[in-house]
Write a protein that holds these residues in place. Structure first.
Motif, PDB file in Angstrom:
ATOM      1  N   ALA A  89       0.742  -1.162   0.070  1.00 53.53           N
ATOM      2  CA  ALA A  89       0.017  -0.112   0.020  1.00 53.53           C
ATOM      3  C   ALA A  89       1.036   1.229  -0.130  1.00 53.53           C
ATOM      4  N   HIS A 144      -6.161  -0.081   6.593  1.00 52.32           N
ATOM      5  CA  HIS A 144      -4.873  -0.028   6.646  1.00 52.32           C
ATOM      6  C   HIS A 144      -4.250   0.686   7.808  1.00 52.32           C
ATOM      7  N   TRP A 155      -1.935   0.365  -4.516  1.00 54.71           N
ATOM      8  CA  TRP A 155      -1.018  -0.804  -4.125  1.00 54.71           C
ATOM      9  C   TRP A 155      -0.213  -1.484  -5.279  1.00 54.71           C
TER      10      TRP A 155
END
Length: 182
Positions: A89, A144, A155
């Motif tokens: 991420a 996240h 991502w």
């Protein structure tokens, strides 16, 4: 050693990867290089989160919750993060600075993501930068652990290249978008 030019020309998005993935030590080494991007005021307004194993399943569940999908569409969406053994991420973590506006910080964070994708590709990994309509969804941000003001940029899906090959790309490319003003 390949040049930056060679790495950029050779880079290919890898939509399908194997179950192999770089370990944290290799990632830290590559991030140490990628984070040398131009960064006004040296704010380092980014961070990277590695999702492996069950974390990818939790991401899939967050995507489904964010979408409101049900049935087959939900199953398909939940499986997307499982396409690669490692999902990185890319997060914008802006900081206030009177001479470095947030848009400059966004550009720097995106630069880290792009350079990291080049470095992973050059190191022999298959990589594809993925985004989508749910990157700004609060449920996905919560999964996240994003702080207030942070933004998910997307991502990098990372894994081994099938048989070590890069996917093909057409040899013909459009002319660069360029103009010159005197």
């Amino acid at each position: 050693m390949a040049s930056v030019r060679d790495a950029a020309i050779a880079r290919r998005s890898a939509p399908k990867v194997t179950d192999a993935a770089p370990d944290d030590a290799e990632l830290l080494e590559l991030l140490g290089v990628a984070e040398r991007v131009a960064d006004h005021a040296a704010l380092r307004p980014w961070r990277t989160i590695a999702l492996r194993g069950a974390a990818r399943e939790r991401l899939g569940a967050a995507l489904v919750a964010a979408s409101g999908f049900e049935g087959d569409a939900a199953v398909k969406l939940a499986a997307k993060p499982l396409r690669a053994p490692l999902v990185l991420a890319l997060v914008l973590s802006p900081r206030f600075h009177p001479k470095a506006p947030e848009w400059e910080q966004l550009v720097a964070a995106a630069g880290v993501g792009h350079l990291l994708s080049l470095l992973l590709d050059e190191a022999g990994w298959g990589v594809m930068w993925r985004t989508g309509p749910f990157t700004r969804n609060p449920l996905v941000a919560e999964m996240h652990g994003l702080a207030p003001g942070e933004q998910l940029l997307g991502w990098l899906y990372v894994g081994g290249r099938p048989e070590g090959r890069r996917p093909g790309r057409p040899s013909e490319r459009p002319a660069p978008r360029f103009s010159s003003i005197d």
